[in-house]
Scaffold this motif. Sequence first.
Motif, PDB file in Angstrom:
ATOM      1  N   GLN A 189       0.700  -1.076  -0.242  1.00 28.99           N
ATOM      2  CA  GLN A 189       0.060  -0.004   0.025  1.00 28.99           C
ATOM      3  C   GLN A 189       1.189   1.142   0.197  1.00 28.99           C
ATOM      4  O   GLN A 189       0.639   2.469  -0.691  1.00 28.99           O
ATOM      5  CB  GLN A 189      -1.224  -0.421   1.251  1.00 28.99           C
ATOM      6  N   PRO A 194     -10.025  -3.043   3.779  1.00 29.92           N
ATOM      7  CA  PRO A 194      -9.434  -1.586   3.378  1.00 29.92           C
ATOM      8  C   PRO A 194      -9.901  -0.487   4.053  1.00 29.92           C
ATOM      9  O   PRO A 194     -11.113  -0.433   4.032  1.00 29.92           O
ATOM     10  CB  PRO A 194      -9.074  -1.681   1.836  1.00 29.92           C
ATOM     11  N   ASN A 221      -5.469   3.856  -6.924  1.00 29.46           N
ATOM     12  CA  ASN A 221      -5.058   2.499  -6.118  1.00 29.46           C
ATOM     13  C   ASN A 221      -6.603   1.988  -6.333  1.00 29.46           C
ATOM     14  O   ASN A 221      -7.084   2.665  -5.173  1.00 29.46           O
ATOM     15  CB  ASN A 221      -4.312   1.599  -6.356  1.00 29.46           C
ATOM     16  N   GLN A 280      -7.051  -0.441  -3.447  1.00 30.86           N
ATOM     17  CA  GLN A 280      -6.601  -1.375  -2.964  1.00 30.86           C
ATOM     18  C   GLN A 280      -6.750  -1.230  -1.271  1.00 30.86           C
ATOM     19  O   GLN A 280      -6.568  -1.540  -0.804  1.00 30.86           O
ATOM     20  CB  GLN A 280      -4.929  -2.312  -2.955  1.00 30.86           C
TER      21      GLN A 280
END
Length: 259
Positions: A135, A178, A246, A248
């Motif tokens: 991350q 997440p 992103n 994620q």
Amino acid sequence: MAVYEQIGKGYDLTRRADPDIAVQLAKHLQVKLDSSYLDVACGTGNYTLALTKHGGAWHGVDQSKQMIDAAINKSNVVAWQVAEAEKLPYADGSFSGVLCTLAIHHFAALSPAFREIYRVLAAGHFVLFTATPEQMSKYWLVEYFPEAIHKSAEEMPTLEKVRYALNDVGFNSVNIEPYSISENLQDLFLYSGKHRPEIYLDENVRSGISTFALLASADEIAAGCQRLAADINTGRITEIVKKYENNQGDYLFVIADKV
């Protein structure tokens, strides 16, 4: 975690419990009014105190005396103690839930700390709030402070290592959720400025973030801030932020169960 003795003095100038994160932590812990909970590596107690509003009797431990002294000065609602995560001063099965936010990268090793947490947990959830190196490699901060972010990511345990250590000490299941930074985040930790790049130009903000306070060189900070300020002024920062988008998540909630 004793590294926080070096940055504890002005820590609460920019670090405070974010209400949304506190609500999510309470949800994952399944906080009940008549149960006891522990915050490991609690720092100055910002999240510990925020969670007392959701119920339960709370204890907070941190290896840094300076952090615990600051917590004691805030409130006596929580039972604060100076203690190491690897040697918790509680009997087996003392708590219905255990919390640890943004701290496992300071543990010398995961398994000894997780084993102690498992021991003092009766049956319930151990909730972690953390980030992974993967991350962190997607933070746009890499564009301006590459060495510091690289060093910080190297200190951060991978999700695989976290899972392994949790399973190794006996946790039955591990769930991952997440978390993406919101535009109005109130706790100014490392990637809190994802949508507000200008905050990194504030020395007070940087001094409350261990990556800047302990890992970044003065030269890198000066050069990075100069480039960041220029990109903010020209609007180029919008392109940089978009480049690192992103899906994620920027951080993770890790919820481990003990049945």
